[in-house]
Scaffold this motif. Sequence first.
Motif, PDB file in Angstrom:
ATOM      1  N   ARG A   1       0.720  -1.227  -0.015  1.00  0.00           N
ATOM      2  CA  ARG A   1       0.024   0.031  -0.080  1.00  0.00           C
ATOM      3  C   ARG A   1       0.902   1.174   0.040  1.00  0.00           C
ATOM      4  O   ARG A   1       0.701   2.309  -0.831  1.00  0.00           O
ATOM      5  N   LYS A   2       2.082   1.245   0.769  1.00  0.00           N
ATOM      6  CA  LYS A   2       2.821   2.483   0.838  1.00  0.00           C
ATOM      7  C   LYS A   2       3.367   2.521  -0.454  1.00  0.00           C
ATOM      8  O   LYS A   2       3.653   3.677  -0.996  1.00  0.00           O
TER       9      LYS A   2
ATOM     10  N   ALA B   1       0.708   3.965  -3.016  1.00  0.00           N
ATOM     11  CA  ALA B   1       0.647   5.376  -2.756  1.00  0.00           C
ATOM     12  C   ALA B   1       1.485   6.298  -3.196  1.00  0.00           C
ATOM     13  O   ALA B   1       1.809   7.319  -4.023  1.00  0.00           O
TER      14      ALA B   1
ATOM     15  N   SER C   1       0.681   9.261   4.359  1.00  0.00           N
ATOM     16  CA  SER C   1       0.538   8.037   4.019  1.00  0.00           C
ATOM     17  C   SER C   1       1.472   7.154   5.013  1.00  0.00           C
ATOM     18  O   SER C   1       0.971   5.972   5.436  1.00  0.00           O
TER      19      SER C   1
ATOM     20  N   GLY D   1      -0.713   4.081   5.684  1.00  0.00           N
ATOM     21  CA  GLY D   1      -1.317   3.977   4.333  1.00  0.00           C
ATOM     22  C   GLY D   1      -2.702   4.411   4.391  1.00  0.00           C
ATOM     23  O   GLY D   1      -3.732   4.288   3.577  1.00  0.00           O
TER      24      GLY D   1
ATOM     25  N   ALA E   1      -6.022   6.394   3.849  1.00  0.00           N
ATOM     26  CA  ALA E   1      -6.519   7.079   2.782  1.00  0.00           C
ATOM     27  C   ALA E   1      -6.663   8.438   3.191  1.00  0.00           C
ATOM     28  O   ALA E   1      -6.408   9.601   2.639  1.00  0.00           O
TER      29      ALA E   1
ATOM     30  N   THR F   1      -3.194  10.170   3.853  1.00  0.00           N
ATOM     31  CA  THR F   1      -2.686  10.626   2.483  1.00  0.00           C
ATOM     32  C   THR F   1      -3.267  11.723   1.856  1.00  0.00           C
ATOM     33  O   THR F   1      -2.788  12.817   1.570  1.00  0.00           O
TER      34      THR F   1
END
Length: 75
Positions: free
Chosen positions: A6-7, A10, A46, A51, A53, A56
């Motif tokens: 996920r990181k 992003a 993030s 991570g 949303a 972020t």
Amino acid sequence: MNMIERKLSASALVLAMVSGLTACENMSRQDKATAAGAAIGGVAGSVLTDGSALGTVGGAAVGGVVGREVGKDKK
């Protein structure tokens, strides 16, 4: 997706967005600083929120504001 994926996703998305924006020659210095600040803030948000949303988007918003202020022309 695990946390690392996920990181990376992003980060890759933000990098792609910034690359597209900074390639515009007709952008002002302040606009470029805003885009860079948003990208850096988004990645930082993030990472700091594992991570999330919301983290972020929040980081991107704060980074964009800071970048815009830093990029202002000095008078």
